[in-house]
Design a protein around this motif. Structure first.
Motif, mmCIF file in Angstrom:
data_model
loop_
_atom_site.group_PDB
_atom_site.id
_atom_site.type_symbol
_atom_site.label_atom_id
_atom_site.label_comp_id
_atom_site.label_asym_id
_atom_site.label_seq_id
_atom_site.Cartn_x
_atom_site.Cartn_y
_atom_site.Cartn_z
ATOM 1 N N ALA A 144 2.571 9.697 -1.846
ATOM 2 C CA ALA A 144 1.925 9.105 -0.674
ATOM 3 C C ALA A 144 0.424 8.999 -0.869
ATOM 4 O O ALA A 144 -0.195 8.010 -0.474
ATOM 5 N N LEU A 145 -0.168 10.005 -1.487
ATOM 6 C CA LEU A 145 -1.616 9.995 -1.672
ATOM 7 C C LEU A 145 -2.064 8.911 -2.639
ATOM 8 O O LEU A 145 -3.140 8.331 -2.485
ATOM 9 N N LYS A 146 -1.259 8.611 -3.653
ATOM 10 C CA LYS A 146 -1.701 7.617 -4.635
ATOM 11 C C LYS A 146 -1.202 6.203 -4.320
ATOM 12 O O LYS A 146 -1.660 5.246 -4.948
ATOM 13 N N SER A 147 -0.282 6.076 -3.352
ATOM 14 C CA SER A 147 0.250 4.734 -3.080
ATOM 15 C C SER A 147 0.490 4.442 -1.605
ATOM 16 O O SER A 147 0.982 3.371 -1.265
ATOM 17 N N PHE A 175 2.658 11.883 4.728
ATOM 18 C CA PHE A 175 1.683 11.208 3.865
ATOM 19 C C PHE A 175 0.778 12.177 3.102
ATOM 20 O O PHE A 175 -0.352 11.843 2.771
ATOM 21 N N THR A 176 1.256 13.378 2.815
ATOM 22 C CA THR A 176 0.440 14.311 2.034
ATOM 23 C C THR A 176 1.014 14.580 0.648
ATOM 24 O O THR A 176 0.422 15.342 -0.121
ATOM 25 N N SER A 177 2.142 13.982 0.307
ATOM 26 C CA SER A 177 2.733 14.195 -1.011
ATOM 27 C C SER A 177 1.934 13.451 -2.080
ATOM 28 O O SER A 177 1.102 12.590 -1.781
ATOM 29 N N GLU A 178 2.219 13.760 -3.344
ATOM 30 C CA GLU A 178 1.523 13.100 -4.457
ATOM 31 C C GLU A 178 1.734 11.595 -4.415
ATOM 32 O O GLU A 178 0.781 10.811 -4.558
ATOM 33 N N PHE A 194 7.706 6.994 2.396
ATOM 34 C CA PHE A 194 9.153 7.117 2.528
ATOM 35 C C PHE A 194 9.883 7.083 1.180
ATOM 36 O O PHE A 194 11.105 6.982 1.137
ATOM 37 N N GLY A 195 9.136 7.149 0.085
ATOM 38 C CA GLY A 195 9.762 7.212 -1.227
ATOM 39 C C GLY A 195 10.578 5.989 -1.587
ATOM 40 O O GLY A 195 11.616 6.093 -2.244
ATOM 41 N N SER A 200 -1.939 0.565 3.093
ATOM 42 C CA SER A 200 -2.234 1.510 4.164
ATOM 43 C C SER A 200 -0.964 2.255 4.561
ATOM 44 O O SER A 200 0.154 1.844 4.223
ATOM 45 N N HIS A 201 -1.129 3.345 5.310
ATOM 46 C CA HIS A 201 0.018 4.069 5.844
ATOM 47 C C HIS A 201 0.840 3.160 6.760
ATOM 48 O O HIS A 201 2.075 3.179 6.735
ATOM 49 N N GLU A 202 0.136 2.382 7.584
ATOM 50 C CA GLU A 202 0.839 1.523 8.544
ATOM 51 C C GLU A 202 1.715 0.505 7.827
ATOM 52 O O GLU A 202 2.828 0.200 8.278
ATOM 53 N N ALA A 203 1.227 -0.035 6.711
ATOM 54 C CA ALA A 203 2.032 -0.998 5.960
ATOM 55 C C ALA A 203 3.317 -0.344 5.449
ATOM 56 O O ALA A 203 4.382 -0.971 5.409
ATOM 57 N N SER A 204 3.222 0.922 5.064
ATOM 58 C CA SER A 204 4.405 1.656 4.621
ATOM 59 C C SER A 204 5.402 1.831 5.762
ATOM 60 O O SER A 204 6.612 1.659 5.586
#
Length: 474
Positions: free
Chosen positions: A33-36, A28-31, A40-41, A73-77
């Motif tokens: 991941a940070l904006k959305s 979760f540190t990629s561009e 997991f792309g 959220s991260h969890e939703a992803s």
């Protein structure tokens, strides 16, 4: 045995999903991941009806802008990714993710998530090296330790720590007199000893063995898939698909583990422990078609005349019995936060300690204090370790500082320890009280002693001479 249960079920193993998270977003540190919060792309393809965000991604044939799913959220992803592979009937077909869904190990999952041919539009990613990257992350970070076995609720033995020397091993990338074989062709795990007892560095010693095999026997590949030195360090020499020269003509159906030892009496305890951990992991993961009864001593393999591995048949029978029992016990569902079934007690309501605890930081060396217990922060329980006396006073390093949202007992902070990978409350570490000391409080008359005794606070006591002691700052 250390295991965990995934919060969101998926037909893809936890190990592979974690590897995807690392590769796709670097946790979760990629561009993207940070904006959305998209770890997991995953693109905003049907049946997705939620928010999306434009993002330029690298694709086969060049980078281009696409719409990607945006999560709150991260969890939703994580939840959406777990469900993604079966989210449409088409995605469940073999043309898309069906083969990955049916796979029984992380290597096959990675293989079937990667492009199957140039320009394959139905793979998870377009990177031709995707499978290699996933497998590398699983093995580098020992991600199989977080897995349950696919298809049921049973638990898996963790992959032990090992040094990967495959590229340095004799015969790399794998040759020898035998063709490569499938993992399913392996019928036995064979235990060996080297008939020597070197005390030095294992990486150097195995090279000396290889030099001897090549110069004396003309071998173009080594004898052991795994080698264990006298300190219990495991060295990974060859993939299981590669046939080595361990035990003669039956090698195509055998894989080999050897310890640096010369008799049954001089194996070190570290070697025995490492060999068991390695064998149990192999039998529960890559070679799960094998059981405890499929372990063999070198001397038991037909067409061989040897005393290796130094044990009698009766001793080998007992090892097989022990392996079978542990595999059976390991297949039972367990509490993932308490795999050893320790006695538990709930956190008490927070109460101020005698004095404020000293602050500790990541990297500090700490000591397990009197009455220490591990902490399960999820269930807010203390776990009474069966190794309490054995570990009392031992040292470890802090790998993580955790400030408690809801303090409990006497602690506002907990620490994860590096070696044990377990959480402990600050009150159970000696260094948290390094600035404390016991100070005497003068009481002169028997009446004062009696009154003080009735008013004793936690942390105060009266000795046999009538002296009251209380905790104070140094």
């Amino acid at each position: 045995m250390r295991t965990t249960r995934a919060k969101y079920d998926s037909p893809i193993s936890v190990a592979t999903r974690l590897a995807q998270l690392i590769v796709e977003s670097q946790m979760f540190t990629s561009e993207l991941a940070l904006k959305s919060n998209n770890g997991f792309g995953i693109k905003a393809s049907a049946p997705w009806t939620g928010d999306s965000v434009p993002h330029v991604s690298g694709e086969v044939g060049g980078a281009r802008e696409s719409e990607f799913r945006k999560y709150p959220s991260h969890e939703a992803s994580i939840k959406d990714h777990a469900e993604f592979f079966t989210s449409t009937p088409f995605r469940q077909t073999d043309k898309v993710y069906g083969l990955a869904i049916k796979a029984t190990n992380y290597k096959d999952e990675a293989k079937y998530l990667a492009p199957k041919f140039k320009g394959d539009m139905y793979s998870y990613a377009g990177d031709p090296n995707y499978a290699t990257k996933l497998i590398d992350k699983v093995e580098r970070y020992n991600l199989t330790q977080y897995d349950t076995k696919k298809g049921n609720d049973t638990m898996s033995f963790p992959r032990p720590k090992m040094t990967d020397r495959r590229k340095q091993a004799l015969g790399y990338p794998g040759s020898g007199a035998y063709a490569k074989r499938s993992v399913s062709a392996i019928k036995n795990i064979v235990w060996h000893y080297t008939a020597t007892k070197h005390e030095g560095n294992g990486a150097t010693i195995i090279k000396n063995h290889e030099r001897y095999w090549r110069n004396t026997y003309g071998w173009d590949i080594g004898g052991y898939h795994y080698y264990i030195d006298r300190q219990g360090n495991i060295y990974w020499n060859y993939d299981l698909e590669i046939v080595t020269y361990g035990a003669g003509r039956l090698n195509p159906q055998l894989m080999h583990i050897s310890c640096e030892a010369s008799s049954a009496s001089n194996y070190t305890s570290a070697q025995v422990k490492a060999r068991e951990a390695l064998t149990l992991w192999l039998m529960s993961e890559p070679l799960k078609h094998l059981g405890g009864q499929d372990m063999r001593g070198h001397k038991e393999i037909p067409y061989n005349s040897t005393s290796c591995p130094g044990y009698s048949v009766a001793e080998l029978n007992q090892y097989r019995k022990d392996l079978s029992a542990k595999l059976k016990a390991g297949s039972k569902p367990v509490d993932p936060n308490n795999p050893q079934g320790m006695a538990t007690t709930p956190f008490k309501d927070y109460k101020e300690p005698r004095l404020p605890f000293d602050e500790l930081k990541k990297g500090d060396t700490v000591t397990l204090d009197t009455n220490w217990q591990w902490a399960d922060l999820t269930k807010r329980q203390l776990l009474a370790s069966p190794k309490y006396k054995e570990l009392l006073g031992t040292k470890d390093k802090i790998s993580e500082v955790i400030k408690l949202d809801k303090p409990g007992n006497h602690s506002k902070v907990a620490y994860r320890l590096e070696k044990y990978n377990s959480i402990i409350l600050e009150e159970y570490l000696e260094e948290s009280k390094r600035s404390w000391e016991l100070k005497p409080v003068e009481v002169e008359t028997p009446e004062e002693v009696k009154q003080k005794y009735e008013e004793l606070q936690e942390g105060e006591y009266i000795d046999n001479d009538g002296v009251v002691w209380v905790w104070g700052k140094k």
